[in-house]
Design a protein around this motif. Structure first.
Motif, PDB file in Angstrom:
ATOM      1  N   ARG A  75      22.958 -27.477  63.693  1.00  0.00           N
ATOM      2  CA  ARG A  75      23.448 -26.283  64.396  1.00  0.00           C
ATOM      3  C   ARG A  75      24.927 -26.138  64.075  1.00  0.00           C
ATOM      4  N   ARG A  76      25.375 -24.871  63.996  1.00  0.00           N
ATOM      5  CA  ARG A  76      26.781 -24.633  63.657  1.00  0.00           C
ATOM      6  C   ARG A  76      27.255 -23.348  64.295  1.00  0.00           C
ATOM      7  N   TRP A  77      28.532 -23.327  64.658  1.00  0.00           N
ATOM      8  CA  TRP A  77      29.134 -22.140  65.248  1.00  0.00           C
ATOM      9  C   TRP A  77      29.590 -21.181  64.168  1.00  0.00           C
ATOM     10  N   ASP A  78      29.174 -19.929  64.303  1.00  0.00           N
ATOM     11  CA  ASP A  78      29.619 -18.871  63.409  1.00  0.00           C
ATOM     12  C   ASP A  78      30.469 -17.900  64.228  1.00  0.00           C
ATOM     13  N   PRO A  79      31.687 -17.577  63.788  1.00  0.00           N
ATOM     14  CA  PRO A  79      32.561 -16.725  64.598  1.00  0.00           C
ATOM     15  C   PRO A  79      31.993 -15.335  64.841  1.00  0.00           C
ATOM     16  N   ASP A  80      31.095 -14.866  63.994  1.00  0.00           N
ATOM     17  CA  ASP A  80      30.535 -13.527  64.168  1.00  0.00           C
ATOM     18  C   ASP A  80      29.259 -13.528  64.998  1.00  0.00           C
ATOM     19  N   THR A  81      28.407 -14.529  64.809  1.00  0.00           N
ATOM     20  CA  THR A  81      27.091 -14.527  65.470  1.00  0.00           C
ATOM     21  C   THR A  81      26.928 -15.631  66.512  1.00  0.00           C
ATOM     22  N   TRP A 112      26.462 -19.475  68.003  1.00  0.00           N
ATOM     23  CA  TRP A 112      25.741 -20.683  67.573  1.00  0.00           C
ATOM     24  C   TRP A 112      24.464 -20.315  66.838  1.00  0.00           C
ATOM     25  N   GLN A 113      24.290 -20.927  65.677  1.00  0.00           N
ATOM     26  CA  GLN A 113      23.095 -20.713  64.870  1.00  0.00           C
ATOM     27  C   GLN A 113      22.494 -22.059  64.467  1.00  0.00           C
TER      28      GLN A 113
END
Length: 250
Positions: free
Chosen positions: A207-213, A215-216
């Motif tokens: 899992r990784r944090w995306d500044p636009d969407t 947590w993915q």
């Protein structure tokens, strides 16, 4: 007339309770007196111990402490091993080898083995029995026992704000970014980006944090509600009690 058996039983019970209390008080005194702080370093002479930092007693193996720097308000639990250099008594040069930032927590039984540079960023929390090492045995020669082959060393860098779960292993050359979560039992090597969750052996990003969407993949639990400004801990306790039992609030 009282039964002798009952009298002796009561005396034995009273004596057992008295001995138990004495043992617990004595052990509490030993733990408090044996803890290492900047004011009371005992036999250990670290390169630096920050204010508010405490190494619980009993400590694990500690050597090379002149090349170990501990930041402020660190919590180092019982039986934690901290070593700089391959063995005691070495001259490791002018610079620190093992550095803990401010507010680092090392859980019970953890090991940090720094034969070359290991840096743990501020506010990184480690669960119990975490193993962080800059050294690993080589096995190039198939005819020589692995334990007798010269080890390989690579620096380890753990960014600030990380959480490393129980039993995780961080291998030589690992570089963890900011606010990384390492799952319990994971084996980490290589680079881990900021705001990532890694799991498995070898660990991979799950899992990784995306500044636009955000947590993915998305988080499966709702985010915690932040505490409003100005609310005291006493008010929070009273609110929790009132929700559990409306009568208690009346």
């Amino acid at each position: 007339m009282p039964n002798n058996r009952n009298v002796f039983s009561s005396l034995a019970h009273w004596r057992r309770r008295a001995v138990s209390r004495a043992v617990h008080r004595g052990w509490a005194w030993v733990r408090d007196s044996g803890a290492v702080t900047a004011q009371y370093p005992g036999r250990l002479r670290f390169g630096r111990i920050g204010a508010g930092t405490r190494l619980a007693f009993p400590q694990g193996t500690v050597f090379g402490e002149p090349w170990i720097v501990l930041g402020e308000h660190c919590v180092i639990a019982e039986q934690v091993t901290l070593t700089a250099g391959m063995m005691p008594g070495l001259d490791l040069g002018p610079d620190p080898i093992l550095t803990l930032g401010d507010g680092v927590v090392l859980g019970r039984g953890s090991h940090v083995i720094a034969d070359t540079t290991v840096r743990i960023g501020s506010d990184t929390y480690c669960g119990p029995y975490v193993y962080i090492t800059s050294t690993n045995h080589s096995y190039d020669d198939p005819h020589e026992p692995v334990g007798k082959q010269w080890p390989r060393m690579e620096p380890v860098e753990i960014g600030p704000g990380c959480w490393i779960g129980t039993g995780a292993v961080v291998l030589p050359g690992a570089r963890l970014g900011r606010n990384v979560v390492v799952a319990a039992g994971a084996v980490v090597r290589g680079d881990v980006p900021d705001h990532a969750v890694v799991a498995g052996a070898p660990a991979r990003v799950v899992r990784r944090w995306d500044p636009d969407t955000g947590w993915q993949p998305p988080l499966r639990t709702p985010a915690p509600v932040p505490i409003p400004a100005g609310i005291t801990s006493e008010q929070l306790v009273a609110l929790a009690r009132s929700e559990e039992s409306p009568e208690a609030a009346e």
